[in-house]
Motif scaffolding. Structure first.
Motif, PDB file in Angstrom:
ATOM      1  N   LYS A   1      -3.439   5.324   7.924  1.00 34.22           N
ATOM      2  CA  LYS A   1      -2.921   6.641   7.553  1.00 34.22           C
ATOM      3  C   LYS A   1      -2.546   6.675   6.076  1.00 34.22           C
ATOM      4  CE  LYS A   1       0.508   8.621   9.816  1.00 34.22           C
ATOM      5  NZ  LYS A   1       1.626   8.535  10.800  1.00 34.22           N
ATOM      6  N   THR A   2      -1.869   5.606   5.643  1.00 32.23           N
ATOM      7  CA  THR A   2      -1.474   5.514   4.242  1.00 32.23           C
ATOM      8  C   THR A   2      -2.703   5.584   3.345  1.00 32.23           C
ATOM      9  OG1 THR A   2       0.276   4.034   4.966  1.00 32.23           O
ATOM     10  CG2 THR A   2      -0.165   4.112   2.625  1.00 32.23           C
ATOM     11  N   MET A   3      -3.697   4.805   3.712  1.00 31.50           N
ATOM     12  CA  MET A   3      -4.898   4.759   2.890  1.00 31.50           C
ATOM     13  C   MET A   3      -5.601   6.102   2.870  1.00 31.50           C
ATOM     14  SD  MET A   3      -4.645   1.977   1.632  1.00 31.50           S
ATOM     15  CE  MET A   3      -6.052   2.382   0.598  1.00 31.50           C
TER      16      MET A   3
ATOM     17  N   MET B   1       0.830  -1.205   0.000  1.00 29.33           N
ATOM     18  CA  MET B   1       0.000   0.000   0.000  1.00 29.33           C
ATOM     19  C   MET B   1       0.862   1.251   0.000  1.00 29.33           C
ATOM     20  SD  MET B   1      -2.793  -1.194  -0.342  1.00 29.33           S
ATOM     21  CE  MET B   1      -3.407   0.474  -0.548  1.00 29.33           C
ATOM     22  N   LYS B   2       1.995   1.178   0.689  1.00 27.74           N
ATOM     23  CA  LYS B   2       2.877   2.342   0.712  1.00 27.74           C
ATOM     24  C   LYS B   2       3.400   2.646  -0.674  1.00 27.74           C
ATOM     25  CE  LYS B   2       5.012   2.941   5.198  1.00 27.74           C
ATOM     26  NZ  LYS B   2       6.147   2.481   6.009  1.00 27.74           N
ATOM     27  N   LEU B   3       3.804   1.584  -1.380  1.00 26.95           N
ATOM     28  CA  LEU B   3       4.338   1.771  -2.726  1.00 26.95           C
ATOM     29  C   LEU B   3       3.269   2.389  -3.615  1.00 26.95           C
ATOM     30  CD1 LEU B   3       6.590   1.367  -4.705  1.00 26.95           C
ATOM     31  CD2 LEU B   3       5.738  -0.924  -5.176  1.00 26.95           C
TER      32      LEU B   3
ATOM     33  N   ASN C   1      -1.606  -1.449  11.748  1.00 27.37           N
ATOM     34  CA  ASN C   1      -2.931  -1.143  11.223  1.00 27.37           C
ATOM     35  C   ASN C   1      -3.145   0.354  11.145  1.00 27.37           C
ATOM     36  OD1 ASN C   1      -3.566  -3.739  10.885  1.00 27.37           O
ATOM     37  ND2 ASN C   1      -4.976  -3.912  12.616  1.00 27.37           N
ATOM     38  N   ASN C   2      -2.689   1.037  12.174  1.00 27.88           N
ATOM     39  CA  ASN C   2      -2.796   2.490  12.189  1.00 27.88           C
ATOM     40  C   ASN C   2      -2.108   3.096  10.995  1.00 27.88           C
ATOM     41  OD1 ASN C   2      -4.162   3.872  14.175  1.00 27.88           O
ATOM     42  ND2 ASN C   2      -2.744   3.141  15.738  1.00 27.88           N
TER      43      ASN C   2
END
Lengths: 356, 356, 356, 356, 356
Positions: free
Chosen positions: E294-296, C296-298, E289-290
């Motif tokens: 945040k990424t999402m 997800m980061k990528l 998960n946090n």
């Protein structure tokens, strides 16, 4: 409020054990003392609302069963009682302590039982917990309840009108009947929670809302609280039933065992409710994950199909002077065809992979 | 329905203990009483369907074993029985309480055993629970069952036709045999659930559907319910086997121990099923996560490859007047080449990183 | 298959306890009976394959230890045995029940021990479970095994060739040695699982595949099954060691205690394996989550960098007639510069935020 | 710091048991010894700050109760005490060991009780743990505390000013009162945590921040630590109450039982707090997942609606010479209409699917 | 390696119990036997490195305490010892079994204690486990250790140099002191793990890396292993302390109780470490998960803002001949304004929804 509570529990540290002081976050209400004496033939009642610390307790007439009920807190009255009946200060201190763990104790010439009256709040998961303490002496029962609750009055009414067993049986039966009344009330709690559980399941089925975890949390919290008050009661009754004090008649043990059965039933129910809630929580969690999965699949599907197509469209939207395809007569239509083939091909591929 | 249930359990709070009242959410059906008396030579039967409260119980002939079976609820009939056989009201109250926890009690001149008949619902995970209570007296057994179920009739038929042990053995053997019949029926429940578990595993293997968590939840719920009814039975039999009542012959203890073995087996099975379901749930969860991971990887892959390419296409789709590359003869083809190189490079990179 | 199993377990409900019937999903194989008698000097053997129900059992010569081994099921043979040696029908019934929980029972003139022979399947996590039952009488041991397995033959060979303790010790030592042989075999199971665990860990390290949860599930399932068969054996041996039956010589208790040690070791191992698997499962789960996070980061990184740039390219791809920037001589190059600055700025920002 | 701690605990391995050495990570402070002797009439006090190893202990006057309080560590002083009062070296070693598990031991002519004073840190979840040890002899109590804390001084003040029970009761009552003072202090800890729990819940309600898991972790860690110090105390008091040493008067057992009640209450509270925190953690987790779900839904919604539309726009941004739609008079407006229809249609579809 | 281990454990199945064979995956090292005899006045030592199977054991001089230490495995030497001192073969077999569960047994004229020396590996979480077994006879202690470790030599040195208790006390004190030396060594293990825990927490705080779950897994695995070796030791010491063998002097029980305290402390520590690690794992999971959340959120934010804007740009990049807006003088600037308004509006909306 939390602070207030704190200041009270710890107020006593640093004082000699047995110093009377009311521990708890309840306010002291106008106290009263009800004295009832009865045998199978007659019943007499008197109620004191003032000068509680000067009441004389006279239980000499062995033909009667005496029941003294303290409603509300009046420390002087407790001390007066303690002195006249030779009740140990530690016991009175326990009776004044709203945080007391339910327990049973055989002492020199009396027995002490402490439990909690728990009154469900029909609007939510919460309940109100009122400590109730009993002392059983040779021919008297003393009950302490630090706020007024109609349950004792209705018991009294029952006693007055009764032509039945309770009036002809001895003082340990009175002791049993009073405690049993408190324990029977736990069924209301359980039933309220059973109803609330049904409501919660309906709510989940209909809404699957994000409020669910918080609701389950609140529910569990209340179950934990109740369990804390009831579990030690089981041990207390174990002790009571094995008690070798001669205050308890052998023939009446079966009644206490009956109350014990009710306590076990309530504990079973609490455990069942707790496991049930954990079960619901797990399922809710699982379904949330499922839904996330579904959402992600949809997103991925759309992205997977349109991103390449959009890229193709982007290619032919470029402004290079030399892009032969742009000049082809059927270039546009060929591209559309290619796009459709790509899209359909992908869909078929996903279908085959059981992805759709 | 929930409300109805509620109103019943708590109806009794505020009444004297031992007040007969039927507690439960069953409707009162037309009751009947079957009286059977037998020894190894003969067997006599009579059935009463009306005026149950006027039956005379006469067990004087010590040559016979008497079995009284109450099917359905008739409070007056219970009171009549209680008065004639000197059964304590608390016991009758227990016999009327459908929520009673299974238990065994030795009382003055009789023993009391309470358990649940559990009948699987072959269509789902649920089961029907019918309370069955037994009283063992000097030469009689009384059984209470608050709805009609053929299991007792088939037992009777067995008794009538038997030329074997059961007819020649005493009243405690009858008591054992009746309770054992109820416990043996738990195997049907376990088997139904074993079948359902196989079905569930097949379902998961084939569908991996979002219905799975809900199915597991429902299954677990029923296991919890059953466990609640069977676990106390273990304790009850522990008490029974250690009982020092002279109603139980030393030589027959091995039969009760046999029933105890069955109960332990059923509890083992329930625990096994529960752990098995937890195991399935964990795996399901894990696989869902896996799939989410796979989905996300695909999405990321596509995005990672096409987003930069689309950006490049976007660059050369701009309308600046001075964009030298646009005029180059092979600008378009150079760009396509660059794009292919970028895409292939990325794929190789991902491959190397074990990302694909 | 499930149905077949079902029909068997429940077949007996509704029959008198002690009715002989083979309960289990095994087929009845051609049964045989081996009778061995020995003392330290000589050993005699005879094997019966037909007319098993007419064998005469004669153990009168107190100088010998007798060992009767039933392999396969022949109900008539069991009944014949029971009648001659006065074995209670409940015991024979237990010996016929393949679902029996391991247990030990002292009966009138004999003791009964039931356990399971567990044979690992070297290809997978599964194992085969064969019930083995022992009866210890005054000078004989009877063993029941409902299918043929070489373990008993190799025991016999050992007995024949032995010049050692086993031949000179009494019948309780034979009883011990037979049961110990079964329990020792559990080590094979444990070792097979230890090997499988190593394989599983290697598999995870190499593949991190989506098959992992299913493999762990299957593994755990088998552990659960084994545990169910071994845990009751611990209780059984506790009873055996405390047994006050005079069939067991005080001096031989240490041997049974040795077997008990092995059982405890196996239970420890099973618990260890189970916790280990849970540990692996948690880690696997955690790493899956980690990977999802990385993915997800990528994705987010690429989207965050290219989406704004693509938007900018989109802006200057519009066809408005009046867009001054488009006419600027270095508009295109300025924009490219801006884009590079934006991209690098973002990367630096992410770096600073420890996001990369 | 960790290293320092390490070096100390293990310093003793390899030395003979009973070698006096202070084990712990406390620094040795300037020690002092307070000797107090009292009966109901008078009280005398003396304090030693130097030459602690030469104090003479003389408890011959049986009319007095003697209390020796060691504050800080002085090994020579301990040895001096041990020699004069015949205290076993193992006991002194325990008294010097700050890592000692709370325990109670009856020894030859004295009893030993070890517990921890726990002082909450009002700023956080942490608490300070100070080991306190008591020796009860025939007419003396010795207390060891390895750092100065005002709690003992306030106890002393209470003793000096008291005209009440404590002065007239015997030495076991002093022993009780001292230990009770330590245990009562646990309520401060519990209350501080109850307050902190309220704060934490408020914090979560207001912020739902990513700091929550770390806070819960720290909280739990402290609960675990406290539990480790209090749980063995329960066992210790069980032993004390059952002690058959004649140092304890039968009539004073109720006081120790009272302390035991407090210990049980504190353990209940710790378990409650722990379960409560787990409950909060689960809910927090659930809500995080919920929010992720919501975020993903929004993203998917936007992507699902705009990606196809953007693709359409891309199509008509291509530069093919032959794209008939581009020439249509109302081509643009038709396309806009189509786009609106597509978008609205999708929204309606999602609405119908309860997706919005 | 796994296979090798397997082959050994199971090698014995099928052999008579009590057959001496070394079970374990250690290689047999050059064995040696050290014989030490001492009283408070003198100490004599002899060491044998060859012909271990011909040593004569002579303990007749009751004035001395004899200590025989076997280092390494030599089966013939064991048999020689067993024969001379009448040690049961089962005991020798246990002493040879490296997989033995720690245990204590009272046998005819001696007692047997088995435990594990555990030596931390300072580089990681792992530890080396060396089985050590003790036999306590009338005036001798025999210790078996199947590899050389300096711990026994340093004990010997202590014994030689000691002018203290150990030399003047009896043989049971030697037995105690030897076992205590092994148990004290567990503190090194605990301390190493405490240090490692600190390192792990630092590592997590600094890196939050994906290696964390694997590290926690490895850590837990080692804790599990250690627990398996120490928990049975608690039971063993329970038995030892209750032992009625007259090999143990009443006055020395307090020493064994002291060792028992250490064992309980170590078990507490292991449980604490395990719970602590679970706690860390949960927190790590939560924080992962946090971060995903945040990424999402960031991704969704960017998508939500730019996707519509890019769509708008796409619209005006289309090449329809009739697109009136394109001709407007300030069309481009109007659109930019619209875009800014849309973007700012969205940001404000998100802000209001507490989404940012």
């Amino acid at each position: 409020m939390a602070t207030k509570k704190s200041s009270r529990i710890t107020e006593k540290t640093g004082m000699a054990p047995g110093t009377l002081l009311h521990i708890g976050y309840r306010e002291i209400k106008d106290a009263s003392v009800q004295v009832t004496q009865y045998n199978s033939d007659e019943i007499k009642r008197s109620e004191y609302k003032v000068k509680l610390d000067q009441i004389k307790y006279d239980f000499k007439d062995k033909d009667f069963v005496y029941w003294i009920h303290f409603s509300g807190i009046d420390i002087a009255a407790y001390e007066n009682l303690g002195k006249q009946l030779d009740i140990h200060n530690l016991t009175l201190e326990d009776a004044l302590n709203s945080h007391l763990r339910p327990k049973f104790e055989d002492l020199d010439h009396y027995s002490f039982l402490s439990l909690k009256l728990m009154i469900p709040n029909l609007e939510g998961y919460a309940f109100k917990s009122i400590p109730v303490n009993f002392i059983l002496g040779e021919n008297y029962v003393i009950s302490f309840m630090d706020s007024h609750h109609p349950i004792m009055n209705s018991f009294l009414t029952r006693l007055e009108n009764s032509t039945r067993r309770i009036r002809s049986k001895g003082v340990d039966y009175l002791f049993f009947a009073l405690a049993d009344t408190i324990v029977d009330n736990y069924f209301h709690l359980i039933e309220n929670w059973n109803d609330k559980l049904d409501e919660l399941e309906e709510f989940i089925a209909k809404e699957n809302s994000e409020l669910v975890p918080r609701k389950i949390e609140n529910f569990k919290k209340q179950l934990m609280k109740a369990r804390r008050s009831i579990l030690p009661l089981k041990e207390a009754y174990d002790l009571l039933i094995q008690s070798e004090s001669n205050l308890f008649l052998e023939e009446n043990v079966k009644f206490f065992r009956d109350t014990q059965d009710h306590i076990l039933f309530v504990i079973d129910q609490l455990d069942y409710l707790r496991d049930y809630l954990s079960n619901i929580r797990d399922t809710f969690q699982s379904e949330q994950n499922n839904q996330l999965n579904k959402t992600m699949k949809l997103l991925t599907l759309i992205a997977t199909i349109f991103i390449p197509l959009t890229f193709l469209a982007g290619i032919y939207g470029m402004n290079f002077t030399n892009m032969p395809e742009l000049e082809w007569k059927y270039g546009y239509f060929s591209l559309l065809t290619v796009m459709i083939i790509v899209a359909v091909g992908m869909l078929l591929y996903f279908k085959k992979k059981k992805w759709l």
